[in-house]
Design an enzyme around this catalytic site. Structure first.
Site, PDB file in Angstrom:
ATOM      1  N   GLY A  70       0.958  -1.347   0.074  1.00 42.37           N
ATOM      2  CA  GLY A  70       0.062   0.046   0.162  1.00 42.37           C
ATOM      3  C   GLY A  70       0.800   1.267  -0.023  1.00 42.37           C
ATOM      4  O   GLY A  70       0.534   2.265  -0.695  1.00 42.37           O
ATOM      5  N   HIS A 137     -11.774  14.734 -14.315  1.00 45.08           N
ATOM      6  CA  HIS A 137     -11.301  14.949 -15.575  1.00 45.08           C
ATOM      7  C   HIS A 137      -9.804  15.731 -15.591  1.00 45.08           C
ATOM      8  O   HIS A 137      -9.643  16.446 -14.642  1.00 45.08           O
ATOM      9  CB  HIS A 137     -12.241  15.962 -16.407  1.00 45.08           C
TER      10      HIS A 137
END
Ligand code: COA
Length: 209
Positions: A70, A137
């Site tokens: 992780g 985006h």
């Protein structure tokens, strides 16, 4: 058929195995060999424990590796110690992640179930996008970034190498986290973070420069 194994036999390693098993069920030509880990896990894993780093470096057949650790800095250390030219790095995308557009994903990166990526996004090498993270985006995520479960990145966010974003954190539009900076779980980041800076809270405040 690609022979694939996981480096890191902890909880995240088992989650990455779920992705591999789901890809196999969907018809991807993968054959799962087992786990490498620096700790000897043969007692709990039996034949699925393939050995330690040295064993991986001595593996004599082509093998694809997913480094399932992780923490991005530890992930980087491991990748730097893998010297075997037979090793290639898997780009693992859960069949249950949502890719709304064609999105660049670098080698060694892992995208978990429920992650939702919209458009014009670039993901570097060895970056992890964990469960249910949303990436808006025009985001750019560099190499060795770690996005924990439930993180939301608005549009135009830029994460430089080695950035860590704790579970459930939100990063507002256009914010940039510089190299190796850290954002705590549950934080809301409204300003850029400098390299190595660590911030927590709502709105996020610095606890380490
Ligand atoms: C931000 C983080 C990395 C800080 O770790 P750390 O450097 O060891 O910091 P400490 O635990 O010493 O805490 C330092 C201070 O920040 C506070 N703090 C730590 N994390 C915090 C968080 N997420 N939100 C608010 N405050 C936080 C502590 O209460 C402490 O405050 P104090 O000095 O007033 O006592 C860590 O707490 C964190 O949020 N990790 C994310 C974990 C995660 O997402 N795991 C996902 C697993 S799938």
């Amino acid at each position: 058929m690609t022979e694939i194994a996981i480096f890191g036999a902890g909880g995240f390693g088992r989650e990455v195995n779920l992705i591999i098993q789901q890809l196999i069920k969907k018809g991807h030509p993968l054959h799962f060999l087992g786990y490498f880990d620096d700790e000897d896990k043969s007692a709990e894993l039996g034949q699925s424990y393939l050995g330690n780093l040295e064993d991986l470096n001595n593996w004599n057949k082509p093998i694809s590796i997913a480094v399932a650790v992780g923490n991005g800095l530890v992930r980087k250390e491991i990748v730097n110690k893998i010297t075997n030219p037979k090793v290639d790095y898997a780009r693992l995308i859960s069949p249950y992640a949502i890719f709304n557009d064609i999105i660049e994903v670098g080698k060694g990166s892992i995208v978990c179930a429920g992650a939702n990526l919209t458009t014009n996004i670039s993901i570097g090498n060895f970056t992890v996008i964990n469960l249910n993270a949303t990436i808006g985006h025009d985001c750019i995520l560099s190499d060795f970034c770690s996005i924990m479960p439930g993180v939301n990145l608005a549009g135009n966010v830029e994460l430089e190498k080695g950035v860590f974003v704790g579970s459930g954190a939100n990063i507002l539009n256009g914010v940039r986290m510089k190299e190796n900076s850290v954002l705590g779980s549950g934080a809301v980041l409204i300003n850029d973070l400098a390299a190595n800076e660590k911030a927590v809270g709502v709105p996020a405040k610095t606890i380490r420069k």
